[in-house]
Design a protein around this motif. Structure first.
Motif, mmCIF file in Angstrom:
data_model
loop_
_atom_site.group_PDB
_atom_site.id
_atom_site.type_symbol
_atom_site.label_atom_id
_atom_site.label_comp_id
_atom_site.label_asym_id
_atom_site.label_seq_id
_atom_site.Cartn_x
_atom_site.Cartn_y
_atom_site.Cartn_z
ATOM 1 N N VAL A 87 -123.400 46.159 22.953
ATOM 2 C CA VAL A 87 -123.393 46.547 21.895
ATOM 3 C C VAL A 87 -122.445 46.870 21.581
ATOM 4 O O VAL A 87 -121.076 46.401 20.659
ATOM 5 N N PHE A 88 -122.760 48.228 21.354
ATOM 6 C CA PHE A 88 -121.487 48.773 21.335
ATOM 7 C C PHE A 88 -120.028 48.744 21.625
ATOM 8 O O PHE A 88 -119.357 48.830 20.889
ATOM 9 N N THR A 89 -119.726 48.212 22.940
ATOM 10 C CA THR A 89 -119.099 48.168 23.619
ATOM 11 C C THR A 89 -118.402 46.669 22.615
ATOM 12 O O THR A 89 -117.143 46.767 22.886
ATOM 13 N N TYR A 90 -119.343 45.845 22.850
ATOM 14 C CA TYR A 90 -118.462 44.487 21.807
ATOM 15 C C TYR A 90 -118.473 44.391 19.980
ATOM 16 O O TYR A 90 -116.824 44.333 20.640
ATOM 17 N N VAL A 91 -119.051 45.437 19.856
ATOM 18 C CA VAL A 91 -118.083 46.253 18.425
ATOM 19 C C VAL A 91 -116.699 46.639 18.688
ATOM 20 O O VAL A 91 -116.248 46.868 17.603
ATOM 21 N N GLU A 92 -117.288 47.352 19.012
ATOM 22 C CA GLU A 92 -115.638 48.505 19.380
ATOM 23 C C GLU A 92 -114.416 47.955 20.030
ATOM 24 O O GLU A 92 -113.370 47.942 19.076
ATOM 25 N N GLU A 93 -114.401 46.880 20.926
ATOM 26 C CA GLU A 93 -113.951 46.517 21.024
ATOM 27 C C GLU A 93 -113.502 44.974 19.949
ATOM 28 O O GLU A 93 -112.204 44.946 19.408
ATOM 29 N N LEU A 94 -113.964 44.280 19.367
ATOM 30 C CA LEU A 94 -113.798 43.657 18.212
ATOM 31 C C LEU A 94 -112.356 44.608 17.303
ATOM 32 O O LEU A 94 -112.142 43.722 16.555
ATOM 33 N N ILE A 95 -113.381 45.442 17.175
ATOM 34 C CA ILE A 95 -112.804 46.182 15.832
ATOM 35 C C ILE A 95 -110.948 46.353 15.998
ATOM 36 O O ILE A 95 -110.286 46.618 15.306
ATOM 37 N N GLU A 96 -110.965 47.065 17.333
ATOM 38 C CA GLU A 96 -110.338 47.300 17.960
ATOM 39 C C GLU A 96 -109.002 46.075 18.002
ATOM 40 O O GLU A 96 -107.664 45.769 17.314
ATOM 41 N N ASN A 97 -109.442 44.664 18.512
ATOM 42 C CA ASN A 97 -109.214 43.619 18.171
ATOM 43 C C ASN A 97 -108.425 43.486 16.751
ATOM 44 O O ASN A 97 -107.381 43.058 17.191
ATOM 45 N N TYR A 98 -109.480 43.738 15.518
ATOM 46 C CA TYR A 98 -109.104 43.368 14.290
ATOM 47 C C TYR A 98 -108.420 44.325 13.623
ATOM 48 O O TYR A 98 -107.170 43.929 13.851
ATOM 49 N N LEU A 99 -108.103 45.727 13.914
ATOM 50 C CA LEU A 99 -107.046 46.371 14.267
ATOM 51 C C LEU A 99 -105.617 45.958 14.407
ATOM 52 O O LEU A 99 -104.378 46.336 13.999
ATOM 53 N N LYS A 100 -104.932 46.011 15.621
ATOM 54 C CA LYS A 100 -104.227 45.483 16.115
ATOM 55 C C LYS A 100 -103.724 43.565 15.780
ATOM 56 O O LYS A 100 -102.597 43.663 15.243
ATOM 57 N N GLU A 101 -104.952 42.785 15.534
ATOM 58 C CA GLU A 101 -104.168 42.009 14.564
ATOM 59 C C GLU A 101 -103.257 42.371 13.223
ATOM 60 O O GLU A 101 -102.828 41.546 12.363
ATOM 61 N N ARG A 102 -104.502 43.277 12.228
ATOM 62 C CA ARG A 102 -103.849 43.817 11.759
ATOM 63 C C ARG A 102 -102.030 44.589 11.117
ATOM 64 O O ARG A 102 -101.257 44.493 10.483
ATOM 65 N N GLU A 103 -102.174 45.195 12.781
ATOM 66 C CA GLU A 103 -100.880 45.398 12.557
ATOM 67 C C GLU A 103 -100.065 44.915 12.993
ATOM 68 O O GLU A 103 -98.897 44.518 12.396
ATOM 69 N N ASP A 104 -99.826 44.265 14.122
ATOM 70 C CA ASP A 104 -99.182 42.966 14.138
ATOM 71 C C ASP A 104 -98.929 42.094 12.765
ATOM 72 O O ASP A 104 -97.253 41.191 12.534
ATOM 73 N N ARG A 105 -99.489 41.967 11.484
ATOM 74 C CA ARG A 105 -99.485 40.990 9.985
ATOM 75 C C ARG A 105 -98.420 42.000 10.024
ATOM 76 O O ARG A 105 -98.158 41.260 9.452
ATOM 77 N N GLN A 106 -98.828 43.250 9.811
ATOM 78 C CA GLN A 106 -97.923 44.262 8.766
ATOM 79 C C GLN A 106 -96.612 44.277 8.998
ATOM 80 O O GLN A 106 -95.884 44.609 8.744
ATOM 81 N N THR A 107 -96.332 44.528 10.503
ATOM 82 C CA THR A 107 -94.969 44.178 10.798
ATOM 83 C C THR A 107 -94.004 42.983 11.300
ATOM 84 O O THR A 107 -94.848 42.124 10.582
#
Length: 112
Positions: free
Chosen positions: A92-112
């Motif tokens: 669960v920890f690994t999966y949630v951490e990966e989900l959050i990282e992907n979310y943050l990357k997508e959010r950065e890509d949308r902002q740039t």
């Protein structure tokens, strides 16, 4: 052994080693992943209590077991629950951490 030489050598190596920069997003990501993993640990423990009965004075060492639950000693229950909690929380920890990282990357890509 020359303590001062060892201390100076250690301090020089610390100066050469760059510390990673940690931003608030990473801290929040770790806190969320740890929180979700802790909640899962509590859930796993409660689910195990529904299927396993620990022999104790409360249930007259298993004589008052009304349901068909597995009867184990306290040490066995702690071992079983520790193993299950470790495995499930790790996933669960690994999966949630990966989900959050992907979310943050997508959010950065949308902002740039």
């Amino acid at each position: 052994m020359n303590f001062e030489h060892e201390r100076d050598s250690f301090l020089r190596s610390l100066k050469k080693t760059p510390f990673p920069k940690i931003n608030s997003k990473q801290v929040v990501m770790e806190m969320i992943a740890n929180g979700v993993a802790a909640i899962c640990a509590f859930i796993v423990y409660k689910v195990l209590q529904n299927f396993i009965v620990v022999k104790s004075v409360k249930n007259l060492w298993g004589l008052a077991n009304k349901r068909d639950k597995m009867m184990v000693s306290k040490n066995t229950f702690e071992t079983i629950s520790s193993i299950f909690i470790f495995i499930i929380v790790l996933f669960v920890f690994t999966y949630v951490e990966e989900l959050i990282e992907n979310y943050l990357k997508e959010r950065e890509d949308r902002q740039t």
